[in-house]
Design a protein around this motif. Sequence first.
Motif, PDB file in Angstrom:
ATOM      1  N   GLN A  69      -1.176 -14.451   4.051  1.00  0.00           N
ATOM      2  CA  GLN A  69      -0.862 -13.133   3.495  1.00  0.00           C
ATOM      3  C   GLN A  69       0.286 -12.487   4.256  1.00  0.00           C
ATOM      4  O   GLN A  69       1.170 -11.866   3.670  1.00  0.00           O
ATOM      5  N   THR A  70       0.283 -12.637   5.565  1.00  0.00           N
ATOM      6  CA  THR A  70       1.366 -12.090   6.386  1.00  0.00           C
ATOM      7  C   THR A  70       2.701 -12.717   5.989  1.00  0.00           C
ATOM      8  O   THR A  70       3.703 -12.018   5.819  1.00  0.00           O
ATOM      9  N   ALA A  71       2.722 -14.046   5.812  1.00  0.00           N
ATOM     10  CA  ALA A  71       3.960 -14.724   5.410  1.00  0.00           C
ATOM     11  C   ALA A  71       4.412 -14.271   4.026  1.00  0.00           C
ATOM     12  O   ALA A  71       5.608 -14.056   3.789  1.00  0.00           O
ATOM     13  N   HIS A  72       3.472 -14.113   3.134  1.00  0.00           N
ATOM     14  CA  HIS A  72       3.774 -13.661   1.768  1.00  0.00           C
ATOM     15  C   HIS A  72       4.435 -12.274   1.807  1.00  0.00           C
ATOM     16  O   HIS A  72       5.482 -12.059   1.195  1.00  0.00           O
ATOM     17  N   GLU A  73       3.853 -11.368   2.556  1.00  0.00           N
ATOM     18  CA  GLU A  73       4.397 -10.006   2.638  1.00  0.00           C
ATOM     19  C   GLU A  73       5.710  -9.982   3.422  1.00  0.00           C
ATOM     20  O   GLU A  73       6.623  -9.224   3.092  1.00  0.00           O
ATOM     21  N   TYR A  74       5.827 -10.800   4.459  1.00  0.00           N
ATOM     22  CA  TYR A  74       7.086 -10.917   5.213  1.00  0.00           C
ATOM     23  C   TYR A  74       8.225 -11.289   4.266  1.00  0.00           C
ATOM     24  O   TYR A  74       9.309 -10.699   4.319  1.00  0.00           O
ATOM     25  N   ALA A  75       7.972 -12.261   3.394  1.00  0.00           N
ATOM     26  CA  ALA A  75       9.002 -12.690   2.443  1.00  0.00           C
ATOM     27  C   ALA A  75       9.404 -11.540   1.517  1.00  0.00           C
ATOM     28  O   ALA A  75      10.575 -11.415   1.149  1.00  0.00           O
ATOM     29  N   HIS A  76       8.442 -10.698   1.151  1.00  0.00           N
ATOM     30  CA  HIS A  76       8.786  -9.531   0.344  1.00  0.00           C
ATOM     31  C   HIS A  76       9.751  -8.607   1.093  1.00  0.00           C
ATOM     32  O   HIS A  76      10.683  -8.070   0.510  1.00  0.00           O
ATOM     33  N   THR A  77       9.521  -8.414   2.384  1.00  0.00           N
ATOM     34  CA  THR A  77      10.418  -7.534   3.148  1.00  0.00           C
ATOM     35  C   THR A  77      11.828  -8.098   3.193  1.00  0.00           C
ATOM     36  O   THR A  77      12.802  -7.345   3.170  1.00  0.00           O
ATOM     37  N   VAL A  78      11.941  -9.418   3.257  1.00  0.00           N
ATOM     38  CA  VAL A  78      13.259 -10.059   3.239  1.00  0.00           C
ATOM     39  C   VAL A  78      13.950  -9.794   1.903  1.00  0.00           C
ATOM     40  O   VAL A  78      15.134  -9.471   1.860  1.00  0.00           O
ATOM     41  N   CYS A  79      13.201  -9.894   0.807  1.00  0.00           N
ATOM     42  CA  CYS A  79      13.768  -9.597  -0.523  1.00  0.00           C
ATOM     43  C   CYS A  79      14.233  -8.152  -0.610  1.00  0.00           C
ATOM     44  O   CYS A  79      15.297  -7.873  -1.163  1.00  0.00           O
ATOM     45  N   PHE A  80      13.439  -7.244  -0.048  1.00  0.00           N
ATOM     46  CA  PHE A  80      13.806  -5.830  -0.090  1.00  0.00           C
ATOM     47  C   PHE A  80      15.059  -5.534   0.728  1.00  0.00           C
ATOM     48  O   PHE A  80      15.691  -4.500   0.533  1.00  0.00           O
ATOM     49  N   GLU A  81      15.435  -6.429   1.622  1.00  0.00           N
ATOM     50  CA  GLU A  81      16.702  -6.245   2.337  1.00  0.00           C
ATOM     51  C   GLU A  81      17.890  -6.484   1.408  1.00  0.00           C
ATOM     52  O   GLU A  81      18.983  -5.991   1.656  1.00  0.00           O
ATOM     53  N   GLU A  82      17.666  -7.220   0.333  1.00  0.00           N
ATOM     54  CA  GLU A  82      18.725  -7.528  -0.634  1.00  0.00           C
ATOM     55  C   GLU A  82      18.663  -6.654  -1.886  1.00  0.00           C
ATOM     56  O   GLU A  82      19.686  -6.374  -2.492  1.00  0.00           O
ATOM     57  N   VAL A  83      17.460  -6.270  -2.298  1.00  0.00           N
ATOM     58  CA  VAL A  83      17.249  -5.508  -3.530  1.00  0.00           C
ATOM     59  C   VAL A  83      16.447  -4.259  -3.195  1.00  0.00           C
ATOM     60  O   VAL A  83      15.363  -4.356  -2.641  1.00  0.00           O
ATOM     61  N   ASP A  84      16.976  -3.107  -3.542  1.00  0.00           N
ATOM     62  CA  ASP A  84      16.292  -1.853  -3.225  1.00  0.00           C
ATOM     63  C   ASP A  84      15.099  -1.571  -4.118  1.00  0.00           C
ATOM     64  O   ASP A  84      14.122  -0.969  -3.685  1.00  0.00           O
ATOM     65  N   GLU A  85      15.193  -1.979  -5.371  1.00  0.00           N
ATOM     66  CA  GLU A  85      14.161  -1.609  -6.337  1.00  0.00           C
ATOM     67  C   GLU A  85      13.965  -2.728  -7.352  1.00  0.00           C
ATOM     68  O   GLU A  85      14.921  -3.359  -7.789  1.00  0.00           O
ATOM     69  N   ILE A  86      12.733  -2.948  -7.738  1.00  0.00           N
ATOM     70  CA  ILE A  86      12.427  -3.919  -8.779  1.00  0.00           C
ATOM     71  C   ILE A  86      12.143  -3.141 -10.054  1.00  0.00           C
ATOM     72  O   ILE A  86      11.192  -2.370 -10.124  1.00  0.00           O
ATOM     73  N   VAL A  87      12.994  -3.355 -11.052  1.00  0.00           N
ATOM     74  CA  VAL A  87      12.912  -2.584 -12.284  1.00  0.00           C
ATOM     75  C   VAL A  87      12.368  -3.434 -13.440  1.00  0.00           C
ATOM     76  O   VAL A  87      11.616  -2.961 -14.266  1.00  0.00           O
ATOM     77  N   PHE A  88      12.757  -4.685 -13.504  1.00  0.00           N
ATOM     78  CA  PHE A  88      12.377  -5.559 -14.608  1.00  0.00           C
ATOM     79  C   PHE A  88      11.406  -6.630 -14.153  1.00  0.00           C
ATOM     80  O   PHE A  88      11.414  -7.057 -12.992  1.00  0.00           O
ATOM     81  N   ASN A  89      10.579  -7.093 -15.069  1.00  0.00           N
ATOM     82  CA  ASN A  89       9.595  -8.114 -14.750  1.00  0.00           C
ATOM     83  C   ASN A  89      10.218  -9.406 -14.228  1.00  0.00           C
ATOM     84  O   ASN A  89       9.649 -10.070 -13.378  1.00  0.00           O
ATOM     85  N   TRP A  90      11.402  -9.763 -14.726  1.00  0.00           N
ATOM     86  CA  TRP A  90      12.034 -10.984 -14.224  1.00  0.00           C
ATOM     87  C   TRP A  90      12.386 -10.839 -12.742  1.00  0.00           C
ATOM     88  O   TRP A  90      12.292 -11.797 -11.984  1.00  0.00           O
ATOM     89  N   GLN A  91      12.783  -9.655 -12.341  1.00  0.00           N
ATOM     90  CA  GLN A  91      13.016  -9.429 -10.908  1.00  0.00           C
ATOM     91  C   GLN A  91      11.714  -9.614 -10.133  1.00  0.00           C
ATOM     92  O   GLN A  91      11.711 -10.202  -9.057  1.00  0.00           O
ATOM     93  N   TYR A  92      10.636  -9.100 -10.692  1.00  0.00           N
ATOM     94  CA  TYR A  92       9.334  -9.218 -10.044  1.00  0.00           C
ATOM     95  C   TYR A  92       8.902 -10.681  -9.955  1.00  0.00           C
ATOM     96  O   TYR A  92       8.352 -11.120  -8.955  1.00  0.00           O
ATOM     97  N   VAL A  93       9.166 -11.455 -11.006  1.00  0.00           N
ATOM     98  CA  VAL A  93       8.838 -12.882 -10.987  1.00  0.00           C
ATOM     99  C   VAL A  93       9.588 -13.570  -9.844  1.00  0.00           C
ATOM    100  O   VAL A  93       9.010 -14.340  -9.077  1.00  0.00           O
ATOM    101  N   LEU A  94      10.881 -13.287  -9.721  1.00  0.00           N
ATOM    102  CA  LEU A  94      11.667 -13.910  -8.645  1.00  0.00           C
ATOM    103  C   LEU A  94      11.214 -13.430  -7.269  1.00  0.00           C
ATOM    104  O   LEU A  94      11.177 -14.204  -6.311  1.00  0.00           O
TER     105      LEU A  94
END
Length: 182
Positions: A83-108
């Motif tokens: 779970q820690t690794a999963h959430e860590y990866a999310h923080t890395v994504c948030f360094e590149e993308v400020d907001e997830i607006v569309f479901n395809w962004q969420y899928v990626l």
Amino acid sequence: YAVLREAGRTRAPGSENAVEGALETCRTHQEKEEPLKVNLGWTENEFVLEKMGGSHGFTPSKEMIDIDFNTEPGGWKEALRVQTAHEYAHTVCFEEVDEIVFNWQYVLFEAHSQNFAEKAFPDGNAPWREHFEQGDLSERWPELKKALKKEVDESPIFRSEKYHEWLGYTAAYMIGQKLLED
């Protein structure tokens, strides 16, 4: 990295070490630019205990992870690491993308985090990752594909009663695997 405890939460021997060790493993696979704080709390949620190995997380920003866990299920430390690794990866994504607006962004976003967690902890338990077989997903793909064309608020495929638990997560994981093959 700072592992923080919420006031009044139960301390569990080894939980902070499991999280700190997981973060070190994550750093060997992908560095973060921003500092990271982990809020570690306790859960009594039956779904988390019965279906998720005792660990659940949420990533509100590139600098913060919230993880709740419980030591009752067997293998809780490994679930906490994954779970820690999963959430860590999310923080890395948030360094590149400020907001997830569309479901395809969420899928990626999910595809990256799940495949990253698997790479960091290949033997770790992540029941949402492979909850559905390829054939089941193929059957449900037309409906899922239609939902993915909408904004996240219009079709929350990852946390909705309309779709079977973890359908979106499993699909995202498999899409991520396919993207990583090429």
